[in-house]
Scaffold this active site. Structure first.
Site, PDB file in Angstrom:
ATOM      1  N   GLU A  45       0.784  -1.182   0.060  1.00 16.34           N
ATOM      2  CA  GLU A  45      -0.003  -0.048   0.141  1.00 16.34           C
ATOM      3  C   GLU A  45       0.769   1.172  -0.033  1.00 16.34           C
ATOM      4  O   GLU A  45       1.927   1.309   0.580  1.00 16.34           O
ATOM      5  CB  GLU A  45      -1.068  -0.016   1.238  1.00 16.34           C
ATOM      6  CG  GLU A  45      -1.906  -1.146   0.996  1.00 16.34           C
ATOM      7  CD  GLU A  45      -3.107  -0.940   2.209  1.00 16.34           C
ATOM      8  OE1 GLU A  45      -4.305  -1.240   1.639  1.00 16.34           O
ATOM      9  OE2 GLU A  45      -2.775  -0.904   3.476  1.00 16.34           O
ATOM     10  N   CYS A  83      -1.160   6.285   9.728  1.00 23.61           N
ATOM     11  CA  CYS A  83      -0.200   5.539  10.435  1.00 23.61           C
ATOM     12  C   CYS A  83      -0.506   4.016  10.820  1.00 23.61           C
ATOM     13  O   CYS A  83      -1.519   4.060  11.746  1.00 23.61           O
ATOM     14  CB  CYS A  83       0.555   6.290  11.353  1.00 23.61           C
ATOM     15  SG  CYS A  83       1.289   7.714  10.582  1.00 23.61           S
TER      16      CYS A  83
HETATM   17  N1  SAH Z   1       8.693   0.428  10.409  1.00 23.38           N
HETATM   18  C1  SAH Z   1       9.020   1.685  10.587  1.00 23.38           C
HETATM   19  C2  SAH Z   1       8.325   2.842   9.626  1.00 23.38           C
HETATM   20  C3  SAH Z   1       6.944   2.139   9.109  1.00 23.38           C
HETATM   21  S1  SAH Z   1       5.850   2.347  10.359  1.00 23.38           S
HETATM   22  C4  SAH Z   1       8.712   2.154  11.957  1.00 23.38           C
HETATM   23  O1  SAH Z   1       7.943   1.361  12.608  1.00 23.38           O
HETATM   24  O2  SAH Z   1       9.152   3.170  12.266  1.00 23.38           O
HETATM   25  C5  SAH Z   1       5.416   4.163  10.338  1.00 23.38           C
HETATM   26  C6  SAH Z   1       4.874   4.913  11.799  1.00 23.38           C
HETATM   27  O3  SAH Z   1       3.596   4.409  11.900  1.00 23.38           O
HETATM   28  C7  SAH Z   1       6.026   4.349  12.730  1.00 23.38           C
HETATM   29  O4  SAH Z   1       6.050   5.447  13.636  1.00 23.38           O
HETATM   30  C8  SAH Z   1       4.926   3.120  13.563  1.00 23.38           C
HETATM   31  O5  SAH Z   1       5.336   3.131  14.982  1.00 23.38           O
HETATM   32  C9  SAH Z   1       3.693   4.015  13.410  1.00 23.38           C
HETATM   33  N2  SAH Z   1       2.588   3.396  13.911  1.00 23.38           N
HETATM   34  C10 SAH Z   1       2.370   1.968  13.683  1.00 23.38           C
HETATM   35  N3  SAH Z   1       1.326   1.600  13.698  1.00 23.38           N
HETATM   36  C11 SAH Z   1       0.597   2.656  14.290  1.00 23.38           C
HETATM   37  C12 SAH Z   1      -0.948   2.862  14.820  1.00 23.38           C
HETATM   38  N4  SAH Z   1      -1.850   2.109  15.065  1.00 23.38           N
HETATM   39  N5  SAH Z   1      -1.248   4.155  15.129  1.00 23.38           N
HETATM   40  C13 SAH Z   1      -0.196   5.196  15.076  1.00 23.38           C
HETATM   41  N6  SAH Z   1       1.055   4.912  14.570  1.00 23.38           N
HETATM   42  C14 SAH Z   1       1.527   3.788  14.370  1.00 23.38           C
END
Ligand code: SAH
Ligand code: SF4
Length: 350
Positions: A96, A337
Site C-alpha cells: 500500500e 499510520c
Molecule cells: N517500520 C517503521 C516504519 C513504518 S511504520 C517504523 O516502525 O518506524 C510508520 C510509523 O507508524 C511508525 O512510527 C509506527 O510506529 C507508526 N504506527 C504503527 N502503527 C500505528 C498505529 N496503529 N497508530 C499510529 N501510528 C502507528
C-alpha cells in the site's frame, strides 16, 4: 549488484548495481545516468523506449532483465484528499502507498517491504509477517505513481508505509538516492524521511551517509517493559543504548530526528510513562511526534483521550522538549499510520 528478488528485475538494482551491469555489458559509465532517467524520470515500461541507447544495448538489457511496472489494484480517496493505493509489484505481491496533499506539498508515504517482520502489536502491517523486501526501483515507482495520479510534483517522501526500512537498508538507501536525483524525481534530501523501529546499526550507518536525509525513530515508550511488549521485534534493544545512538547521531549530523510516540489509552499515556519519556528525551536533539494511536481491529488498543495527548504535549514543552501532535489523515480509508496491511489482489470487505 544488490541482492534482489528476481521478480524486481532491473528495479532490484541501485545505482551501483546499474553501474556493474553497464560495465559487464562493456558500456560506458554515463549510460547509468541515461538508464536512471528513463526508469525514474520518464518512467518507461520497456527497454525499447530508451531511445538514446543503442539498439544493441537495449536488446542486451531486455535479454537479461525484466522491467516490471507497478499496477494499481485499488485506489481510494479520503474526504480530506488523501489517496491510498493498493499496488501490485511484478510478481503480484502487493503493497500500500499513500499520497497526502496540502496546498504547497505532496507527501508520499511509501513501503520498503511487503509486510514486516517486527510484529509491533499496535500496527496492522506486521500482522501477516514479512512477504518480501522491495527493490529500490519498486520504492521509487511508488513515488512516480502518486505524482502521476495527482498530476503534481512530489515534494516529500517518507518511508512510513509497510516495512522496516533498516532491515532492507541497502535497497532503501538506493531508492532514496534515486528519489533525490534532480534528473529524476528531485526531492531534496531533507524532505526524505526514513522511519525505523530503532535498529541501532541502521541508525549508525544512516548517520554516516553523505546526504542530509531525515530520521524518525519509533519510540512509543521509554519504559523498557512497555516497549518490549509493544514492539517485540526490538525487545533486545536496551533504551539507554538507543538513547546513546541518538546522541551519536546528533553529534555526527547536527540534525534533529523525530521520536514517534503513538499514544495508547492506559498503556503508554500514564503519568509514569510521561516521566520516563521526559527523562529519555531531555537533552537530546529530537522532536517528539505525538500520534493518538490509530485503531487496528486486531490490536484491541484504544486511543488516548485528547486531554492526555494535550497533557503530554504541554509537559514536554515545559521540560524544554519540542513536541507536536500529528494530524490524522486518511483514517476513513484506513490510510493513517499503522493501518496499512497486506491485502490480496481482490480485497475482501471484512
Ligand atoms: N517500520 C517503521 C516504519 C513504518 S511504520 C517504523 O516502525 O518506524 C510508520 C510509523 O507508524 C511508525 O512510527 C509506527 O510506529 C507508526 N504506527 C504503527 N502503527 C500505528 C498505529 N496503529 N497508530 C499510529 N501510528 C502507528
Ligand atoms: Fe513493522 Fe513499523 Fe509496523 Fe512495527 S510499526 S510492525 S516496525 S511497520
Amino acid at each position: 549488484m544488490t541482492t534482489a528478488n528476481e521478480a524486481a528485475g532491473i528495479k532490484a538494482l541501485d545505482r551501483a548495481g546499474l553501474g556493474a551491469l553497464v560495465e559487464e555489458l562493456g558500456e560506458k559509465r554515463f549510460r547509468v545516468g541515461q538508464i536512471e532517467r528513463w526508469l525514474y524520470g520518464v518512467g518507461v515500461g520497456s527497454f525499447a523506449e530508451m531511445t538514446d541507447l543503442s539498439a544493441g544495448l537495449r536488446e542486451k538489457l531486455a535479454g537479461r532483465l525484466a522491467l516490471p511496472s507497478l499496477r494499481v489494484v485499488t485506489r481510494q480517496e479520503s474526504s480530506d484528499g488523501t489517496r491510498k493505493y493498493l499496488v501490485a509489484l511484478g510478481d503480484g505481491t502487493t503493497v500500500e502507498v499513500v499520497g497526502l496533499p496540502t496546498p504547497d506539498r505532496l507527501t508520499v508515504c511509501f513501503s520498503t517491504q511487503a509486510g514486516c517482520a517486527m510484529g509491533c502489536s499496535f500496527c496492522a502491517t506486521g500482522l501477516a509477517g514479512l512477504t518480501r523486501d522491495l527493490g529500490p526501483g519498486e520504492m521509487v515507482d511508488q513515488i512516480r505513481l502518486v505524482a502521476d495520479d495527482f498530476g503534481r510534483r512530489v515534494t516529500n517522501a517518507v518511508a512510513m508505509g509497510q516495512g522496516e526500512p533498516f532491515t532492507n537498508y541497502d535497497a532503501t538507501l538506493g531508492a532514496l538516492r534515486f528519489m533525490n536525483n534532480p534528473d529524476t524525481i528531485g526531492i531534496g534530501a531533507r524532505h526524505i524521511t526514513v522511519s525505523t523501529c530503532g535498529l541501532l546499526n541502521g541508525i549508525r550507518k544512516f548517520a554516516d551517509e553523505p546526504e542530509q536525509f531525515t530520521l524518525a525513530v519509533s519510540l512509543h515508550s521509554a519504559v523498557q517493559k512497555t516497549r518490549d511488549r509493544l514492539m517485540p521485534g526490538v525487545r533486545g534493544i536496551a533504551l539507554p543504548d538507543l538513547r546513546r545512538e541518538l546522541v551519536a547521531y546528533a553529534e555526527k549530523t547536527g540534525r534533529r530526528p523525530s521520536l514517534e510516540y503513538a499514544l495508547i489509552a492506559g498503556v503508554n499515556d500514564t503519568a509514569e510513562e510521561l516521566t520516563a519519556l521526559i527523562r529519555f528525551a531531555r537533552g537530546l536533539l529530537v522532536h517528539v511526534n505525538l500520534i493518538p494511536v490509530n485503531p487496528v481491529r486486531e490490536s484491541g488498543f484504544g486511543r488516548a483521550t485528547g486531554e492526555r495527548v494535550a497533557v503530554f504535549q504541554r509537559e514536554l514543552h515545559m521540560s524544554g522538549i519540542q513536541a507536536s501532535v500529528r494530524a490524522e489523515r486518511g483514517a476513513d480509508i484506513d490510510a493513517a499510520c499503522g493501518q496499512l496491511r497486506q491485502r490480496s489482489e481482490k480485497p475482501d470487505k471484512s
